[in-house]
Design a protein around this motif. Structure first.
Motif, PDB file in Angstrom:
ATOM      1  N   THR A   1       0.841  -1.196   0.000  1.00 16.02           N
ATOM      2  CA  THR A   1       0.000   0.000   0.000  1.00 16.02           C
ATOM      3  C   THR A   1       0.882   1.255   0.000  1.00 16.02           C
ATOM      4  O   THR A   1       2.093   1.178   0.248  1.00 16.02           O
ATOM      5  N   GLU A   2       0.254   2.404  -0.232  1.00 14.08           N
ATOM      6  CA  GLU A   2       1.008   3.656  -0.193  1.00 14.08           C
ATOM      7  C   GLU A   2       1.642   3.872   1.180  1.00 14.08           C
ATOM      8  O   GLU A   2       2.790   4.314   1.272  1.00 14.08           O
ATOM      9  N   ASP A   3       0.893   3.549   2.249  1.00 11.32           N
ATOM     10  CA  ASP A   3       1.441   3.678   3.606  1.00 11.32           C
ATOM     11  C   ASP A   3       2.669   2.786   3.785  1.00 11.32           C
ATOM     12  O   ASP A   3       3.656   3.185   4.401  1.00 11.32           O
ATOM     13  N   GLY A   4       2.584   1.577   3.252  1.00  9.17           N
ATOM     14  CA  GLY A   4       3.714   0.654   3.328  1.00  9.17           C
ATOM     15  C   GLY A   4       4.914   1.149   2.547  1.00  9.17           C
ATOM     16  O   GLY A   4       6.058   1.070   3.017  1.00  9.17           O
ATOM     17  N   LYS A   5       4.652   1.703   1.363  1.00  6.21           N
ATOM     18  CA  LYS A   5       5.753   2.253   0.545  1.00  6.21           C
ATOM     19  C   LYS A   5       6.416   3.433   1.248  1.00  6.21           C
ATOM     20  O   LYS A   5       7.635   3.583   1.210  1.00  6.21           O
TER      21      LYS A   5
END
Length: 107
Positions: free
Chosen positions: A97-101
């Protein structure tokens, strides 16, 4: 007598809980890593999770499944939790996800 929770409420809490379980090698939660492929909740509020691991040789695979099942079983209203490890589709970095990236410095 407590009111039965909706599947939507339980799903939101399941996601919150999944975000507290971290891959020990990457140190990003399993949800934002994209390891959770499916969350199925039936009318009885039984929770079924299909997830994968970053590697088929993950040394903590069994421990991680037990941790997910244990944490999810404490959600109010949930009756049964089952986690299935699947290998299709093969996990890749596009699933993060964007948060993970952001957490990994990939953005």
């Amino acid at each position: 007598m407590t009111e039965k929770r909706s599947m939507k409420e339980v799903r939101e809490e399941v996601i919150k809980v999944l975000k507290t379980v971290y891959d020990p090698e990457i140190w990003v939660n399993i949800y934002d890593l994209g390891l959770v492929y499916d969350i199925d909740i039936n009318d009885n509020l039984d929770v079924y999770i299909k997830m994968t691991l970053t590697s088929p040789t993950c040394p903590i695979a069994e421990t991680l499944v037990q941790k997910v099942e244990s944490k999810l079983s404490y959600i109010d209203g949930v009756n049964h939790v089952e986690v299935e490890i699947v290998w299709e589709p093969v996990w890749n970095q596009d699933m993060i996800t964007e948060d993970g990236k952001l957490a990994l410095g990939l953005m």
